[in-house]
Design a protein around this motif. Structure first.
Motif, PDB file in Angstrom:
ATOM      1  N   ALA A  43       8.666 -74.411  54.617  1.00  0.00           N
ATOM      2  CA  ALA A  43       9.201 -73.460  53.626  1.00  0.00           C
ATOM      3  C   ALA A  43       8.250 -72.277  53.474  1.00  0.00           C
ATOM      4  CB  ALA A  43       9.400 -74.146  52.290  1.00  0.00           C
ATOM      5  N   VAL A  44       8.804 -71.054  53.595  1.00  0.00           N
ATOM      6  CA  VAL A  44       7.963 -69.853  53.502  1.00  0.00           C
ATOM      7  C   VAL A  44       8.364 -68.931  52.351  1.00  0.00           C
ATOM      8  CG1 VAL A  44       7.311 -69.890  55.934  1.00  0.00           C
ATOM      9  CG2 VAL A  44       9.376 -68.645  55.228  1.00  0.00           C
ATOM     10  N   ILE A  45       9.546 -69.098  51.791  1.00  0.00           N
ATOM     11  CA  ILE A  45       9.932 -68.381  50.574  1.00  0.00           C
ATOM     12  C   ILE A  45      10.464 -69.423  49.592  1.00  0.00           C
ATOM     13  CG2 ILE A  45      11.251 -66.503  49.532  1.00  0.00           C
ATOM     14  CD1 ILE A  45      11.667 -65.293  52.259  1.00  0.00           C
ATOM     15  N   ARG A  46       9.836 -69.483  48.424  1.00  0.00           N
ATOM     16  CA  ARG A  46      10.213 -70.459  47.402  1.00  0.00           C
ATOM     17  C   ARG A  46      10.640 -69.756  46.122  1.00  0.00           C
ATOM     18  NH1 ARG A  46       8.626 -75.782  48.212  1.00  0.00           N
ATOM     19  NH2 ARG A  46       7.360 -76.164  50.073  1.00  0.00           N
ATOM     20  N   PRO A  47      11.455 -70.399  45.293  1.00  0.00           N
ATOM     21  CA  PRO A  47      11.849 -69.807  44.015  1.00  0.00           C
ATOM     22  C   PRO A  47      10.684 -69.839  43.020  1.00  0.00           C
ATOM     23  CG  PRO A  47      12.771 -72.012  44.223  1.00  0.00           C
ATOM     24  CD  PRO A  47      12.101 -71.711  45.523  1.00  0.00           C
ATOM     25  N   ASP A  48      10.138 -68.665  42.694  1.00  0.00           N
ATOM     26  CA  ASP A  48       8.954 -68.650  41.841  1.00  0.00           C
ATOM     27  C   ASP A  48       8.920 -67.466  40.873  1.00  0.00           C
ATOM     28  OD1 ASP A  48       8.439 -66.586  43.605  1.00  0.00           O
ATOM     29  OD2 ASP A  48       6.749 -67.563  44.587  1.00  0.00           O
ATOM     30  N   ILE A  49      10.059 -66.751  40.739  1.00  0.00           N
ATOM     31  CA  ILE A  49      10.152 -65.719  39.716  1.00  0.00           C
ATOM     32  C   ILE A  49      11.437 -65.951  38.920  1.00  0.00           C
ATOM     33  CG2 ILE A  49       8.841 -64.025  41.070  1.00  0.00           C
ATOM     34  CD1 ILE A  49      11.519 -62.610  41.674  1.00  0.00           C
ATOM     35  N   ARG A  50      11.538 -65.292  37.790  1.00  0.00           N
ATOM     36  CA  ARG A  50      12.688 -65.512  36.916  1.00  0.00           C
ATOM     37  C   ARG A  50      14.001 -65.183  37.620  1.00  0.00           C
ATOM     38  NH1 ARG A  50      15.337 -62.232  33.296  1.00  0.00           N
ATOM     39  NH2 ARG A  50      13.877 -60.538  33.681  1.00  0.00           N
TER      40      ARG A  50
END
Length: 450
Positions: free
Chosen positions: A66-73
């Motif tokens: 995984a290289v892009i994860r959900p981490d902003i609103r």
């Protein structure tokens, strides 16, 4: 030998759930294949991320996790599908950030945020900070909260974007946007077609042979014996920029959805799809082993004499053929070890090709069918059909747990997962002759720590 169910010719995760291909591109001397990824669950639960494969060619890959994860609103409930655009020394990646608000919402007309988000990368795996480009308030007021899957390209000195959408009247459409700098986007128009589902996902504008096609994955189509046989469909229109023409399905098998096109460095237009579909009534036994789904092999696209798109297996696959091949004559049975490819030499008006007791493909009365006599080998899959008139040629790419069948030089295609117990299959021909090549496996290394 017992089949361990690990693919040899198709990209699949080591663990977790894979679905839509994303960000397909050739950048910095390598192919970049991102995909929707739930690393913590083979059933799609948990974080929705982008996984990543990097390949110096189409047969030699590194799996990067995984290289892009959900981490902003703005993407807290999932990094959803999107696309890539190469500009100079950067790869621009656009995706939908999914947000589900807490509360009593239907998440169709209210309660869901669908944000177009941009990240850039110089090496394919390490990402810049995230920039939100579009929010729900930037979409037409007739849209529901279901707007997603940006595909971006450059055309005539400016940038274009398409988004799949569902209207408040439950009609699918594609939204067109334009930008001069990839940051500030302006709505231009929407394109739809009556009686073609309530939602259009994964739009793609494909320019091919001097023509233009609009690809979509519509949901909510009525099912027929020869068309739209799956829960959800995927297909394309010839498209002059205003009015979509006749809808043609990309694939008539059990397992194909959300395809995306991109351009190889030699100019070929390639298409990769998810060899799976959501909400299916059948099963994939690999889920019990910790992973589920794979991508299709890359398909080379061209335009046929009838103006429809031809799909052919990527030519690099030929480098995996083992010599010598085995001929199969009319009425003959031969043993072939997975993975292998079959290419017909001659076909009668009616014929059948049977792979052990697992799969039966045949043509009768101008209808090509793919059937599972053994329900267990098909995971509950039964039969799919497509009208072809006559069958002039047949090519089958058989991996450890999948078949991709190219009919009449790729005029029609059928894809399916299947799960034989053994790697050696008995191929039985009736009314058809051909050549079988066993195939070496492509190389997939794992590097999740870079």
């Amino acid at each position: 030998m017992k089949n361990d169910l690990r693919q040899k010719l198709h990209l699949e995760p080591k663990k977790g759930w894979l679905n839509d291909p994303n960000g397909l591109s050739f950048f910095g001397g390598a192919y970049r294949v991102y995909f929707q990824y739930s690393p913590d669950s083979p059933y799609g639960d948990g974080d929705k991320c982008w996984g990543y494969f990097e390949g110096r060619d189409l047969l030699d890959w590194k799996y990067m996790g995984a290289v892009i994860r959900p981490d902003i609103r703005e993407d807290i409930n999932g990094v959803y599908s999107g696309s890539g655009l190469v500009r100079g020394d950067k790869l621009y990646l656009f995706y939908t950030g999914n947000v589900k608000e807490d509360g009593d919402y239907d998440y169709i007309t209210c309660g869901r945020g669908a944000n177009v988000i941009l990240v850039t990368t110089t090496d394919g795996r390490h990402m810049s900070g995230k920039r939100v480009l579009l929010r729900n308030s930037d979409y037409p007021e007739y849209c529901s909260c279901h707007v997603r899957d940006p595909k971006v390209w450059e055309e005539n000195g400016s940038y274009r974007m398409v988004l799949g959408a569902r209207t408040l009247e439950d009609k699918g459409c594609v939204l067109f946007y334009r930008s001069d700098d990839l940051l500030d986007w302006h709505f231009e128009k929407s394109v739809g077609k009556d009686d073609l589902g309530y939602m259009w996902e994964c739009p793609d504008v494909i320019r091919l042979g001097g023509r233009r096609f609009l690809s979509i994955s519509p949901q909510g189509l009525p099912h027929g014996m020869y068309s739209h046989q799956n829960v959800y469909s995927a297909g394309y229109f010839a498209f002059d920029g205003e009015v979509p023409r006749e809808f043609e399905e990309w694939d008539y098998g059990f397992d194909f959805y959300a395809p995306q096109s991109f351009t190889a460095p030699d100019g070929r237009t390639l298409l990769i799809g998810w060899m799976g579909i959501g909400d299916i009534p059948y099963k994939n036994p690999t889920a019990e082993l910790g992973w589920q789904h794979c991508l299709t092999i890359p398909r080379e696209l061209s335009v046929g004499k009838n103006g429809r798109i031809i799909q052919r297996p990527f030519r690099e696959l030929g480098r995996l053929k083992k010599e010598p091949p085995v001929s199969i004559a009319q009425g003959e049975n031969v043993t072939a070890k997975l993975p292998f490819c079959f290419a017909s030499a001659a076909c009668e008006d009616s014929f059948s090709l049977r792979l052990s007791d697992a799969v039966d493909v045949r043509t009768e009365n101008g209808v090509f069918s793919l059937k599972f006599p053994d329900e267990r080998a098909g995971g509950g899959r039964d039969i799919r059909r497509v009208k072809i008139g006559e069958c002039r040629s047949l090519e089958v790419i058989a991996d450890m747990t999948s078949l991709e069948i190219f009919i009449n030089g790729g005029e029609k295609v059928m894809s399916t997962r299947f799960y034989p117990d053994e790697t050696a299959l008995t191929v039985a021909a009736d009314g058809i002759t051909g050549i079988i090549h066993e195939l070496a496996e492509m190389r997939v290394m794992t590097d999740e720590n870079g």
